[in-house]
Design an enzyme around this catalytic site. Structure first.
Site, PDB file in Angstrom:
ATOM      1  N   VAL A  85       0.491  -1.115  -0.009  1.00 54.00           N
ATOM      2  CA  VAL A  85      -0.530   0.096   0.400  1.00 54.00           C
ATOM      3  C   VAL A  85       1.058   1.360   0.085  1.00 54.00           C
ATOM      4  O   VAL A  85       1.908   1.470   0.879  1.00 54.00           O
ATOM      5  CB  VAL A  85      -0.542   0.323   1.113  1.00 54.00           C
ATOM      6  CG1 VAL A  85      -1.733   1.055   1.324  1.00 54.00           C
ATOM      7  CG2 VAL A  85      -2.012  -1.205   1.318  1.00 54.00           C
ATOM      8  N   PRO A  86       0.655   2.063  -1.244  1.00 52.90           N
ATOM      9  CA  PRO A  86       2.168   2.718  -1.375  1.00 52.90           C
ATOM     10  C   PRO A  86       2.440   3.851  -1.000  1.00 52.90           C
ATOM     11  O   PRO A  86       2.585   5.193  -1.338  1.00 52.90           O
ATOM     12  CB  PRO A  86       2.652   3.019  -2.856  1.00 52.90           C
ATOM     13  CG  PRO A  86       1.342   2.604  -3.468  1.00 52.90           C
ATOM     14  CD  PRO A  86       0.141   1.919  -2.241  1.00 52.90           C
ATOM     15  N   CYS A  87       2.797   3.920   0.701  1.00 52.70           N
ATOM     16  CA  CYS A  87       2.743   5.427   1.509  1.00 52.70           C
ATOM     17  C   CYS A  87       3.615   6.362   0.650  1.00 52.70           C
ATOM     18  O   CYS A  87       3.846   6.904   0.612  1.00 52.70           O
ATOM     19  CB  CYS A  87       2.380   5.372   2.566  1.00 52.70           C
ATOM     20  SG  CYS A  87       3.663   3.948   3.901  1.00 52.70           S
ATOM     21  N   HIS A  88       4.845   5.494  -0.147  1.00 51.30           N
ATOM     22  CA  HIS A  88       6.489   6.401  -0.953  1.00 51.30           C
ATOM     23  C   HIS A  88       5.878   7.521  -1.652  1.00 51.30           C
ATOM     24  O   HIS A  88       6.852   7.879  -2.252  1.00 51.30           O
ATOM     25  CB  HIS A  88       6.707   5.098  -0.991  1.00 51.30           C
ATOM     26  CG  HIS A  88       6.456   4.453  -1.748  1.00 51.30           C
ATOM     27  ND1 HIS A  88       6.001   3.718  -1.349  1.00 51.30           N
ATOM     28  CD2 HIS A  88       6.594   3.870  -3.478  1.00 51.30           C
ATOM     29  CE1 HIS A  88       5.419   2.828  -2.729  1.00 51.30           C
ATOM     30  NE2 HIS A  88       6.162   3.179  -3.873  1.00 51.30           N
ATOM     31  N   ARG A  89       4.949   6.677  -2.373  1.00 49.86           N
ATOM     32  CA  ARG A  89       3.832   7.952  -3.737  1.00 49.86           C
ATOM     33  C   ARG A  89       3.121   8.473  -2.779  1.00 49.86           C
ATOM     34  O   ARG A  89       2.874  10.173  -3.852  1.00 49.86           O
ATOM     35  CB  ARG A  89       3.135   6.490  -3.894  1.00 49.86           C
ATOM     36  CG  ARG A  89       3.585   5.495  -5.129  1.00 49.86           C
ATOM     37  CD  ARG A  89       2.810   4.877  -6.055  1.00 49.86           C
ATOM     38  NE  ARG A  89       3.687   3.809  -6.439  1.00 49.86           N
ATOM     39  CZ  ARG A  89       2.920   2.646  -6.624  1.00 49.86           C
ATOM     40  NH1 ARG A  89       1.387   2.274  -6.532  1.00 49.86           N
ATOM     41  NH2 ARG A  89       3.912   1.484  -7.067  1.00 49.86           N
TER      42      ARG A  89
END
Length: 188
Positions: free
Chosen positions: A151-155
């Site tokens: 779940v790409p919180c880095h984005r």
């Protein structure tokens, strides 16, 4: 708190976990019968112990180390393919038990609505889930994301182009965004 029926004789472990190496360092992966439930960065012994304590407390069962678990095999394969630049999405069954309410709404939108190689601002993500004034709450949801990378919180970035915060550290965020082509690869 969830209870996965720990302690039933002969029953399959409720939470299985393993530490795997990745391009950004060791990751602890944990899964329940419902799916991948946790990813923890920098899974050194102290981080591992804290992640396992959280799983124990929040899920009401003792996590069992299971490096060869069929439950973990597909998440491990797909993460390896992602880091090898052979896969851009994960398509895994996810167990959302460690998040609820607005945080879960935000994380589900992030997982389904912000594809590989793109970024979104905190405010824009808040607006997508019907709370345009909720940029700070989105930041809190990112900080409590139990499934980073998948779940790409880095984005999620600041509207002025800043990276914003990141639970895995800003260098890890830079590495993930560079892998996805959002930032240039470091020269050295």
């Amino acid at each position: 708190m969830n209870s996965y029926g720990a302690g039933v004789a002969g029953a399959e472990p409720a939470v299985e976990w393993s530490v795997v190496e990745s391009a950004i360092g060791p990751l602890l992966l944990a899964a329940t019968p419902a799916g991948l439930v946790s990813v923890a960065f920098h899974a050194r012994p102290d981080v591992r112990d804290a992640a396992l304590a959280q799983l124990r407390t929040r899920l009401g069962t003792e996590p069992v180390e299971a490096p060869g678990s069929p439950r973990l095999a597909e998440p491990i394969r797909r993460l390896a393919a992602y880091f090898a630049e052979e896969r851009q999405d994960f398509g895994l069954e996810l167990d959302w038990s460690l998040t609820a309410g607005f945080h879960r709404e935000v994380l589900r939108e992030l997982e389904s609505g912000v594809p590989y190689g793109t970024v979104v601002g905190y405010g824009e993500l808040a607006a997508r889930v019907g709370r345009p004034e909720g940029a700070q709450v989105v930041g809190a949801a990112m900080g409590s994301n139990p499934l980073p990378v998948v779940v790409p919180c880095h984005r999620v970035v600041e509207s002025d182009g800043g990276l914003g915060g990141f639970g895995g550290g800003l260098e890890t965020k830079r590495q993930l965004l560079a892998l996805e082509g959002v930032l240039p690869q470091p020269l050295f």
